[in-house]
Design a protein around this motif. Structure first.
Motif, PDB file in Angstrom:
ATOM      1  N   LEU A   1     -24.555 -23.156 -41.299  1.00 48.62           N
ATOM      2  CA  LEU A   1     -23.330 -22.965 -40.530  1.00 48.62           C
ATOM      3  C   LEU A   1     -22.509 -21.776 -41.014  1.00 48.62           C
ATOM      4  O   LEU A   1     -22.389 -21.541 -42.212  1.00 48.62           O
ATOM      5  N   ALA A   2     -21.932 -21.052 -40.058  1.00 47.94           N
ATOM      6  CA  ALA A   2     -20.988 -19.990 -40.392  1.00 47.94           C
ATOM      7  C   ALA A   2     -19.568 -20.556 -40.400  1.00 47.94           C
ATOM      8  O   ALA A   2     -18.770 -20.221 -41.266  1.00 47.94           O
ATOM      9  N   ASP A   3     -19.270 -21.434 -39.429  1.00 48.50           N
ATOM     10  CA  ASP A   3     -17.906 -21.934 -39.288  1.00 48.50           C
ATOM     11  C   ASP A   3     -17.908 -23.196 -38.435  1.00 48.50           C
ATOM     12  O   ASP A   3     -18.820 -23.413 -37.630  1.00 48.50           O
ATOM     13  N   ILE A   4     -16.872 -24.004 -38.589  1.00 50.11           N
ATOM     14  CA  ILE A   4     -16.646 -25.141 -37.702  1.00 50.11           C
ATOM     15  C   ILE A   4     -15.494 -24.765 -36.782  1.00 50.11           C
ATOM     16  O   ILE A   4     -14.393 -24.458 -37.244  1.00 50.11           O
ATOM     17  N   LEU A   5     -15.762 -24.750 -35.468  1.00 52.16           N
ATOM     18  CA  LEU A   5     -14.735 -24.393 -34.482  1.00 52.16           C
ATOM     19  C   LEU A   5     -13.869 -25.585 -34.108  1.00 52.16           C
ATOM     20  O   LEU A   5     -12.659 -25.450 -33.944  1.00 52.16           O
TER      21      LEU A   5
ATOM     22  N   VAL B   1     -23.150 -24.736 -31.686  1.00 49.72           N
ATOM     23  CA  VAL B   1     -24.034 -25.896 -31.775  1.00 49.72           C
ATOM     24  C   VAL B   1     -23.215 -27.125 -32.143  1.00 49.72           C
ATOM     25  O   VAL B   1     -22.076 -27.020 -32.585  1.00 49.72           O
ATOM     26  N   GLY B   2     -23.838 -28.271 -31.975  1.00 55.78           N
ATOM     27  CA  GLY B   2     -23.204 -29.536 -32.326  1.00 55.78           C
ATOM     28  C   GLY B   2     -22.643 -30.229 -31.113  1.00 55.78           C
ATOM     29  O   GLY B   2     -22.455 -29.624 -30.056  1.00 55.78           O
TER      30      GLY B   2
ATOM     31  N   LYS C   1     -32.327 -28.279 -32.178  1.00 58.15           N
ATOM     32  CA  LYS C   1     -31.751 -28.827 -33.403  1.00 58.15           C
ATOM     33  C   LYS C   1     -30.228 -28.749 -33.326  1.00 58.15           C
ATOM     34  O   LYS C   1     -29.678 -27.988 -32.552  1.00 58.15           O
ATOM     35  N   TYR C   2     -29.570 -29.526 -34.152  1.00 63.40           N
ATOM     36  CA  TYR C   2     -28.115 -29.540 -34.343  1.00 63.40           C
ATOM     37  C   TYR C   2     -27.347 -30.317 -33.271  1.00 63.40           C
ATOM     38  O   TYR C   2     -26.132 -30.420 -33.349  1.00 63.40           O
ATOM     39  N   ARG C   3     -28.005 -30.880 -32.267  1.00 64.10           N
ATOM     40  CA  ARG C   3     -27.295 -31.635 -31.220  1.00 64.10           C
ATOM     41  C   ARG C   3     -26.487 -32.789 -31.794  1.00 64.10           C
ATOM     42  O   ARG C   3     -25.450 -33.151 -31.259  1.00 64.10           O
TER      43      ARG C   3
ATOM     44  N   VAL D   1     -18.321 -29.119 -33.460  1.00 64.12           N
ATOM     45  CA  VAL D   1     -18.863 -27.903 -32.851  1.00 64.12           C
ATOM     46  C   VAL D   1     -18.688 -26.770 -33.855  1.00 64.12           C
ATOM     47  O   VAL D   1     -17.581 -26.546 -34.365  1.00 64.12           O
ATOM     48  N   GLY D   2     -19.792 -26.083 -34.138  1.00 60.66           N
ATOM     49  CA  GLY D   2     -19.750 -24.984 -35.100  1.00 60.66           C
ATOM     50  C   GLY D   2     -20.589 -23.811 -34.669  1.00 60.66           C
ATOM     51  O   GLY D   2     -21.319 -23.879 -33.672  1.00 60.66           O
TER      52      GLY D   2
END
Length: 184
Positions: A10-14, A158-159, A167-169, A174-175
């Motif tokens: 992950l880069a970030d969580i939005l 994703v997320g 993947k990541y569902r 959301v990130g």
């Protein structure tokens, strides 16, 4: 699954799980008010809308019916052309029904615009849209969306039903992915 399971990816969580839940509570209250004493059919668009549809339906305070569609857009790579093929159609007759399309994210709007036209041709009383996420900067066509969770920047996310290579569902938030994951 939580952030620690995929932190290197992950880069970030939005949007946090709490933010998503609070906004879904608000959206459900609006939908309950708008459809008070009316029938409502939720139509989820597979696969991404599974999380949004399940969580939204559980927050509603009147009974609803649910059905699912799967559609495929043709285009180059990750870009949609708006040419759509139905992979799984609805099992429900829409004649005279109030239909609420439930989406995870609206990007270009091309596929959704096609879907709205297709469903309206089936004789429903109404067709409206609810989406958890919308990318206004990515819009190629104007789509009237009645219920929007969050407007987000035009980044790959994703997320919460959204995937990268399937993947990541199942992330509860959301990130954005780190560039090394997708070669960016």
């Amino acid at each position: 699954m939580d952030r620690s399971d995929v932190s290197a990816d992950l880069a970030d969580i939005l949007l946090t799980e709490q933010q998503l839940g609070e906004r879904l509570d608000q959206m459900a209250a609006e939908i309950d008010a708008d459809y008070r004493d009316q029938d409502l059919l939720l139509v989820g668009v597979l696969k991404g809308a599974v999380m949004v549809m399940a969580d939204l339906a559980r927050r509603l305070h009147h009974t609803v019916e649910m059905d699912w569609m799967a559609v495929s857009s043709y285009g180059s790579g990750t870009k949609s052309s708006g040419v759509v093929r139905i992979l799984k159609d609805l099992d429900t007759d829409l004649t005279g029904r109030n239909v609420l399309i439930v989406e995870d994210i609206i990007d270009s709007g091309l596929t959704l615009s096609w879907l709205v036209s297709n469903l309206r041709s089936r004789g429903p009383r109404s067709v409206e849209i609810a989406t958890m996420l919308r990318k206004p900067a990515a819009a190629k066509v104007e789509v009237d969306v009645r219920y929007v969770g969050f407007d987000i920047p035009s980044e790959f996310v994703v997320g919460y039903g959204l995937d990268y290579a399937e993947k990541y569902r199942n992330l509860p938030f959301v990130g954005t992915l780190a560039p090394h994951v997708y070669g960016g």
